[in-house]
Enzyme design. Structure first.
Site, PDB file in Angstrom:
ATOM      1  N   LEU A   1     -18.518  -1.729  -0.308  1.00 59.72           N
ATOM      2  CA  LEU A   1     -19.431  -0.821  -1.011  1.00 59.72           C
ATOM      3  C   LEU A   1     -19.232  -0.871  -2.525  1.00 59.72           C
ATOM      4  O   LEU A   1     -19.704   0.018  -3.242  1.00 59.72           O
ATOM      5  CB  LEU A   1     -19.250   0.622  -0.513  1.00 59.72           C
ATOM      6  CG  LEU A   1     -19.428   0.841   0.993  1.00 59.72           C
ATOM      7  CD1 LEU A   1     -19.313   2.321   1.329  1.00 59.72           C
ATOM      8  CD2 LEU A   1     -20.763   0.282   1.484  1.00 59.72           C
ATOM      9  N   ALA A   2     -18.544  -1.898  -2.994  1.00 61.09           N
ATOM     10  CA  ALA A   2     -18.317  -2.079  -4.434  1.00 61.09           C
ATOM     11  C   ALA A   2     -17.707  -0.832  -5.060  1.00 61.09           C
ATOM     12  O   ALA A   2     -18.157  -0.351  -6.099  1.00 61.09           O
ATOM     13  CB  ALA A   2     -19.619  -2.447  -5.145  1.00 61.09           C
TER      14      ALA A   2
ATOM     15  N   TYR B   1       0.836  -1.204   0.000  1.00 56.71           N
ATOM     16  CA  TYR B   1       0.000   0.000   0.000  1.00 56.71           C
ATOM     17  C   TYR B   1       0.870   1.253   0.000  1.00 56.71           C
ATOM     18  O   TYR B   1       1.892   1.324   0.692  1.00 56.71           O
ATOM     19  CB  TYR B   1      -0.929   0.022   1.204  1.00 56.71           C
ATOM     20  CG  TYR B   1      -2.053  -0.995   1.153  1.00 56.71           C
ATOM     21  CD1 TYR B   1      -2.278  -1.776   0.018  1.00 56.71           C
ATOM     22  CD2 TYR B   1      -2.894  -1.178   2.240  1.00 56.71           C
ATOM     23  CE1 TYR B   1      -3.297  -2.690  -0.017  1.00 56.71           C
ATOM     24  CE2 TYR B   1      -3.928  -2.102   2.210  1.00 56.71           C
ATOM     25  CZ  TYR B   1      -4.124  -2.864   1.079  1.00 56.71           C
ATOM     26  OH  TYR B   1      -5.139  -3.775   1.046  1.00 56.71           O
TER      27      TYR B   1
ATOM     28  N   GLY C   1     -17.806   2.184  -4.059  1.00 59.71           N
ATOM     29  CA  GLY C   1     -18.687   3.345  -3.970  1.00 59.71           C
ATOM     30  C   GLY C   1     -20.024   3.146  -4.654  1.00 59.71           C
ATOM     31  O   GLY C   1     -20.941   3.942  -4.468  1.00 59.71           O
TER      32      GLY C   1
ATOM     33  N   LEU D   1     -22.354   1.070  -4.027  1.00 63.62           N
ATOM     34  CA  LEU D   1     -23.430   0.829  -3.073  1.00 63.62           C
ATOM     35  C   LEU D   1     -23.532   1.919  -2.021  1.00 63.62           C
ATOM     36  O   LEU D   1     -24.274   1.789  -1.054  1.00 63.62           O
ATOM     37  CB  LEU D   1     -23.212  -0.522  -2.386  1.00 63.62           C
ATOM     38  CG  LEU D   1     -23.191  -1.737  -3.319  1.00 63.62           C
ATOM     39  CD1 LEU D   1     -22.740  -2.981  -2.565  1.00 63.62           C
ATOM     40  CD2 LEU D   1     -24.563  -1.952  -3.943  1.00 63.62           C
ATOM     41  N   GLY D   2     -22.793   3.000  -2.216  1.00 64.26           N
ATOM     42  CA  GLY D   2     -22.777   4.080  -1.227  1.00 64.26           C
ATOM     43  C   GLY D   2     -23.621   5.282  -1.625  1.00 64.26           C
ATOM     44  O   GLY D   2     -23.335   6.397  -1.202  1.00 64.26           O
TER      45      GLY D   2
END
Length: 323
Positions: free
Chosen positions: A213-214, A53, A216, A218-219
């Site tokens: 949230l896939a 990361y 975004g 699903l957000g």
């Protein structure tokens, strides 16, 4: 905060895991430290990161940010269940990636140095290595556990049969083996229901869903289509691809009186195999908002409606595709 056991272990972790992938590339170090302070203050004690990361090869940017937070806050390390990962490319050498014993040991030592700690609570294999035999992988992991450098071992992006193979061989070595699997899992991406979730249930692994949230989707993607990452061409294409389902989903969330993101997290948390979805807040406000999901209970009727909007693969294998 109602803590959960991580798989079959006695380890207690928060039902939401703080994902740190944005620390560095998306979130400044100062704000990253603020988010970690806030998370711990709210009772979120489970932090997840990875050596890759930060996306600067070999530098471990995000691990360094976390390490400086520990250094500046004596005592907080003992309050955090710290997870990181090994597998990714960390140099230009032929052994600077994957899961050879050589790389596992070096990668662990490097992560400990960057994180400024003497142990990793959950050391996760970031991907299956089809070139390295399990005897070698487990020999390396056993040594790390014996030395106190690692407490528990987990996996990420494993298939169900990988989990079965790994833990069967670990049991033959009288080693605990995998205690958690980190998989892509959300309302829109449910393939793990076929074999990964049944394998986790059978072998006592806690499931740690990433991208809950896939990305975004699903957000509240329709409501916020012009904001942040949702305005990108890639996300716009995904929104258009799933628009009919999104319209039904967001309408149901409005009817329930909850934000779409909170419903998506609550749906994951209703599954007893799920230990803690990974949330990746870029701001303190996003972190605070995620906690609302912990107070949502979805009725059987609502769960059926969600299944109708976002149908899964049809259950677990082989019943999903055979009699």
């Amino acid at each position: 905060m109602n803590y959960r056991q991580l798989g079959r272990t006695g380890l207690q972790v928060s039902p939401l895991c703080l994902g740190t992938m944005n620390f560095g590339p998306e979130t400044t170090e100062e704000n990253s430290h603020r988010i970690m302070d806030q998370a711990l203050g709210l009772g979120v004690n489970f932090f997840d990161t990875a050596d890759v990361y930060g996306w600067k090869q070999g530098e471990g940017v995000t691990e360094q940010i976390i390490g400086r937070w520990f250094e500046h806050n004596p005592g907080k390390r003992d309050r955090v269940v710290l997870a990181t990962k090994v597998y990714g490319k960390m140099g230009d050498g032929p052994n600077d990636q994957r899961l050879s014993a050589y790389h596992i040991r070096k990668a662990c030592e490097d992560s400990l140095r960057r994180l400024k700690t003497d142990h990793i609570d959950l050391y996760q294999m970031h991907h299956i290595d089809r070139l390295t035999p399990w005897e070698e992988v487990w020999q390396a992991m056993e040594w790390l556990v014996q030395q106190g450098m690692v407490l528990y071992v987990g996996s990420s992006n494993f298939a169900g049969w990988n989990i079965a193979q790994a833990n069967t061989l670990a049991a033959g070595r009288h080693f605990m083996g995998l205690v958690a699997e980190q998989s892509l899992y959300n309302l829109q991406a449910r393939m793990v229901e076929l074999e990964v979730i049944p394998a986790c249930r059978a072998f006592g692994l806690g499931l740690i869903p990433w991208s809950p949230l896939a990305g975004g989707l699903l957000g509240g993607a329709l409501r916020k289509a012009s904001e942040g990452r949702r305005a990108s061409e890639r996300v716009q294409k995904e929104i258009e691809k799933h628009r009919p389902a999104l319209e039904k989903y967001e309408a149901l969330c409005t009817e329930l009186g909850h934000d779409p993101a909170d419903v998506a997290l609550a749906w994951l948390l209703h599954n007893p195999v799920v230990t803690a979805p990974i949330i990746g807040p870029r701001t303190s406000e996003q972190l605070q908002g995620s906690l609302k999901a912990l107070d949502i209970t979805l009725s059987e009727d609502v769960l059926k409606k969600l299944d109708a909007i976002w149908p899964g693969p049809g259950g677990q294998a082989p019943e999903a595709y055979a009699w």
